[in-house]
Design a protein around this motif. Structure first.
Motif, PDB file in Angstrom:
ATOM      1  N   ALA A 117     109.952  32.128  55.252  1.00  0.00           N
ATOM      2  CA  ALA A 117     108.616  32.006  55.911  1.00  0.00           C
ATOM      3  C   ALA A 117     108.432  33.573  56.341  1.00  0.00           C
ATOM      4  CB  ALA A 117     108.145  30.897  56.672  1.00  0.00           C
ATOM      5  N   MET A 118     109.056  33.729  57.142  1.00  0.00           N
ATOM      6  CA  MET A 118     109.235  35.107  58.104  1.00  0.00           C
ATOM      7  C   MET A 118     109.198  36.360  56.893  1.00  0.00           C
ATOM      8  SD  MET A 118     109.480  33.896  61.263  1.00  0.00           S
ATOM      9  CE  MET A 118     110.142  32.769  62.263  1.00  0.00           C
ATOM     10  N   ARG A 119     109.905  36.297  55.982  1.00  0.00           N
ATOM     11  CA  ARG A 119     109.780  37.391  54.935  1.00  0.00           C
ATOM     12  C   ARG A 119     108.526  37.190  54.231  1.00  0.00           C
ATOM     13  NH1 ARG A 119     115.217  35.362  54.231  1.00  0.00           N
ATOM     14  NH2 ARG A 119     114.648  34.385  52.175  1.00  0.00           N
ATOM     15  N   GLU A 120     107.985  36.033  53.979  1.00  0.00           N
ATOM     16  CA  GLU A 120     106.802  36.084  53.290  1.00  0.00           C
ATOM     17  C   GLU A 120     105.446  36.544  54.007  1.00  0.00           C
ATOM     18  OE1 GLU A 120     105.974  34.612  50.289  1.00  0.00           O
ATOM     19  OE2 GLU A 120     108.414  34.484  49.822  1.00  0.00           O
ATOM     20  N   LEU A 121     105.699  36.465  55.498  1.00  0.00           N
ATOM     21  CA  LEU A 121     104.779  36.893  56.154  1.00  0.00           C
ATOM     22  C   LEU A 121     104.742  38.545  56.287  1.00  0.00           C
ATOM     23  CD1 LEU A 121     104.798  34.771  59.371  1.00  0.00           C
ATOM     24  CD2 LEU A 121     102.823  35.071  57.906  1.00  0.00           C
ATOM     25  N   GLU A 122     106.003  39.026  56.172  1.00  0.00           N
ATOM     26  CA  GLU A 122     106.039  40.531  56.144  1.00  0.00           C
ATOM     27  C   GLU A 122     105.606  40.963  54.778  1.00  0.00           C
ATOM     28  OE1 GLU A 122     106.985  42.765  58.082  1.00  0.00           O
ATOM     29  OE2 GLU A 122     108.056  41.973  59.785  1.00  0.00           O
ATOM     30  N   ASP A 123     105.847  40.185  53.695  1.00  0.00           N
ATOM     31  CA  ASP A 123     105.641  40.663  52.182  1.00  0.00           C
ATOM     32  C   ASP A 123     103.978  40.559  52.287  1.00  0.00           C
ATOM     33  OD1 ASP A 123     107.928  40.871  51.586  1.00  0.00           O
ATOM     34  OD2 ASP A 123     108.008  39.147  50.474  1.00  0.00           O
ATOM     35  N   GLY A 142     106.834  24.073  49.591  1.00  0.00           N
ATOM     36  CA  GLY A 142     106.685  22.773  49.220  1.00  0.00           C
ATOM     37  C   GLY A 142     106.140  21.605  50.195  1.00  0.00           C
ATOM     38  N   ARG A 143     105.216  22.279  51.141  1.00  0.00           N
ATOM     39  CA  ARG A 143     104.471  21.274  52.201  1.00  0.00           C
ATOM     40  C   ARG A 143     103.433  20.735  51.075  1.00  0.00           C
ATOM     41  NH1 ARG A 143     102.810  21.201  57.397  1.00  0.00           N
ATOM     42  NH2 ARG A 143     101.252  19.532  57.554  1.00  0.00           N
ATOM     43  N   ASN A 176     112.055  20.039  58.717  1.00  0.00           N
ATOM     44  CA  ASN A 176     113.192  18.950  58.923  1.00  0.00           C
ATOM     45  C   ASN A 176     113.611  18.206  57.595  1.00  0.00           C
ATOM     46  OD1 ASN A 176     110.790  17.231  58.514  1.00  0.00           O
ATOM     47  ND2 ASN A 176     111.837  15.697  60.028  1.00  0.00           N
ATOM     48  N   CYS A 177     113.134  18.830  56.650  1.00  0.00           N
ATOM     49  CA  CYS A 177     113.715  18.450  55.272  1.00  0.00           C
ATOM     50  C   CYS A 177     113.832  19.771  54.294  1.00  0.00           C
ATOM     51  CB  CYS A 177     113.010  17.405  54.693  1.00  0.00           C
ATOM     52  SG  CYS A 177     111.143  17.611  54.296  1.00  0.00           S
ATOM     53  N   PRO A 178     114.722  19.588  53.550  1.00  0.00           N
ATOM     54  CA  PRO A 178     114.924  20.708  52.579  1.00  0.00           C
ATOM     55  C   PRO A 178     113.787  20.845  51.349  1.00  0.00           C
ATOM     56  CG  PRO A 178     116.377  18.855  52.070  1.00  0.00           C
ATOM     57  CD  PRO A 178     115.781  18.490  53.476  1.00  0.00           C
ATOM     58  N   GLY A 179     113.470  22.058  50.911  1.00  0.00           N
ATOM     59  CA  GLY A 179     112.544  22.126  50.062  1.00  0.00           C
ATOM     60  C   GLY A 179     112.820  23.154  49.119  1.00  0.00           C
ATOM     61  N   PRO A 180     111.933  23.676  48.267  1.00  0.00           N
ATOM     62  CA  PRO A 180     112.319  24.532  47.431  1.00  0.00           C
ATOM     63  C   PRO A 180     112.999  25.882  47.832  1.00  0.00           C
ATOM     64  CG  PRO A 180     109.901  24.706  47.647  1.00  0.00           C
ATOM     65  CD  PRO A 180     110.518  23.718  48.137  1.00  0.00           C
ATOM     66  N   TRP A 181     112.966  26.394  49.204  1.00  0.00           N
ATOM     67  CA  TRP A 181     113.508  27.497  49.736  1.00  0.00           C
ATOM     68  C   TRP A 181     114.693  27.057  50.496  1.00  0.00           C
ATOM     69  CZ3 TRP A 181     108.420  29.714  52.253  1.00  0.00           C
ATOM     70  CH2 TRP A 181     107.592  30.264  51.590  1.00  0.00           C
ATOM     71  N   GLY A 182     115.262  26.059  50.315  1.00  0.00           N
ATOM     72  CA  GLY A 182     116.387  25.616  50.932  1.00  0.00           C
ATOM     73  C   GLY A 182     116.462  24.753  52.185  1.00  0.00           C
ATOM     74  N   THR A 196     108.670  20.114  55.004  1.00  0.00           N
ATOM     75  CA  THR A 196     109.611  20.948  54.339  1.00  0.00           C
ATOM     76  C   THR A 196     109.181  22.406  55.125  1.00  0.00           C
ATOM     77  OG1 THR A 196     107.963  21.640  52.850  1.00  0.00           O
ATOM     78  CG2 THR A 196     109.830  20.067  52.161  1.00  0.00           C
ATOM     79  N   LEU A 197     108.035  22.487  55.696  1.00  0.00           N
ATOM     80  CA  LEU A 197     107.697  23.865  56.523  1.00  0.00           C
ATOM     81  C   LEU A 197     106.203  23.356  57.256  1.00  0.00           C
ATOM     82  CD1 LEU A 197     108.186  26.424  57.494  1.00  0.00           C
ATOM     83  CD2 LEU A 197     106.786  27.518  55.697  1.00  0.00           C
ATOM     84  N   ASP A 198     106.334  23.493  58.620  1.00  0.00           N
ATOM     85  CA  ASP A 198     104.964  23.402  59.427  1.00  0.00           C
ATOM     86  C   ASP A 198     104.900  24.819  60.123  1.00  0.00           C
ATOM     87  OD1 ASP A 198     102.725  22.470  60.401  1.00  0.00           O
ATOM     88  OD2 ASP A 198     103.680  21.526  62.193  1.00  0.00           O
ATOM     89  N   ILE A 199     103.860  25.630  60.131  1.00  0.00           N
ATOM     90  CA  ILE A 199     103.394  26.792  60.908  1.00  0.00           C
ATOM     91  C   ILE A 199     102.173  26.716  61.595  1.00  0.00           C
ATOM     92  CG2 ILE A 199     103.453  29.332  60.759  1.00  0.00           C
ATOM     93  CD1 ILE A 199     104.260  29.155  58.125  1.00  0.00           C
TER      94      ILE A 199
END
Length: 206
Positions: free
Chosen positions: A54-60, A113-114, A39-45, A124-127
């Motif tokens: 984050a989905m792409r990071e998982l694939e990588d 950025g979490r 719910n807030c912007p971070g280094p990934w936009g 910035t991200l919660d998984i």
């Protein structure tokens, strides 16, 4: 092997990042469901850009993202005057055991950025791991047993997912036949028990 039907959401066009069409796919049971929120912007936009990254990071990292739900705007939980969240659920496939997968997810959060902060604060991200191949652990008396001293264990399925519309709505989209491994109910059935307004409510589909 027993199979179930899932709704796979694919982008309509490269410039419509959060617009999705439904493609029915047949997938073996025993996959993993993960919930994403920001719910807030971070280094990934912006939050949607962060979740997509984050989905792409998982694939990588060798974790196959099989299907992704639509993105939803949802009401934040906790502190007042927070910006709404963007939430989604993904079906993923990996041989990593649950604790190793959790470590990877936390590493991705930090890269986005979490940092540590107040519970239920802006992110910035919660998984979260919602369901790991139907595994049930640290559940007792119909609820997740996570109120214990010391290091908090990984409770599976997620101890609060069944109370969260922002998890259940995208989950119902992506896996309509899924049943909660501990409670035995579908996401739609669990959703019907929850308020349609207030904290955690789904505001709109993006």
């Amino acid at each position: 092997m027993e199979e179930q039907t899932l709704a796979k959401f694919e982008p309509r066009a490269a410039h419509e990042k959060n617009r999705w069409d439904v493609v029915t796919v047949q997938l073996a049971r025993g996959k993993i469901l993960a919930g994403f929120g920001a719910n807030c912007p971070g280094p990934w936009g912006s939050p949607p850009e962060t979740i997509a990254r984050a989905m792409r990071e998982l694939e990588d990292a060798g974790v196959h993202v099989v299907a992704i739900s639509p993105f939803y705007e949802t009401a934040a939980i906790g502190r007042a005057r927070q910006a709404p969240y963007v939430n989604a659920v993904a079906l993923i496939d990996t041989d990593r055991p649950p604790d190793a997968l959790l470590r990877l997810l936390k590493r991705i959060e930090r890269s986005a950025g979490r940092r540590g902060g107040r519970p239920w604060g802006p992110r910035t991200l919660d998984i979260d791991i919602v369901d790991y191949k139907g595994l049930v652990r640290y559940w007792r008396g119909g609820r997740g047993d996570f109120a214990r001293a010391g290091a908090r264990p990984l409770v599976l399925p997620h101890p609060l997912a069944h109370q969260r519309p922002f998890v259940l709505r995208p989950l119902a989209n992506i896996a309509p036949d899924w049943r909660h491994p501990a409670l035995g109910e579908t996401a739609e059935a669990l959703l019907r028990r929850l308020p349609k307004h207030g904290q955690g409510a789904v505001l709109k589909r993006l």
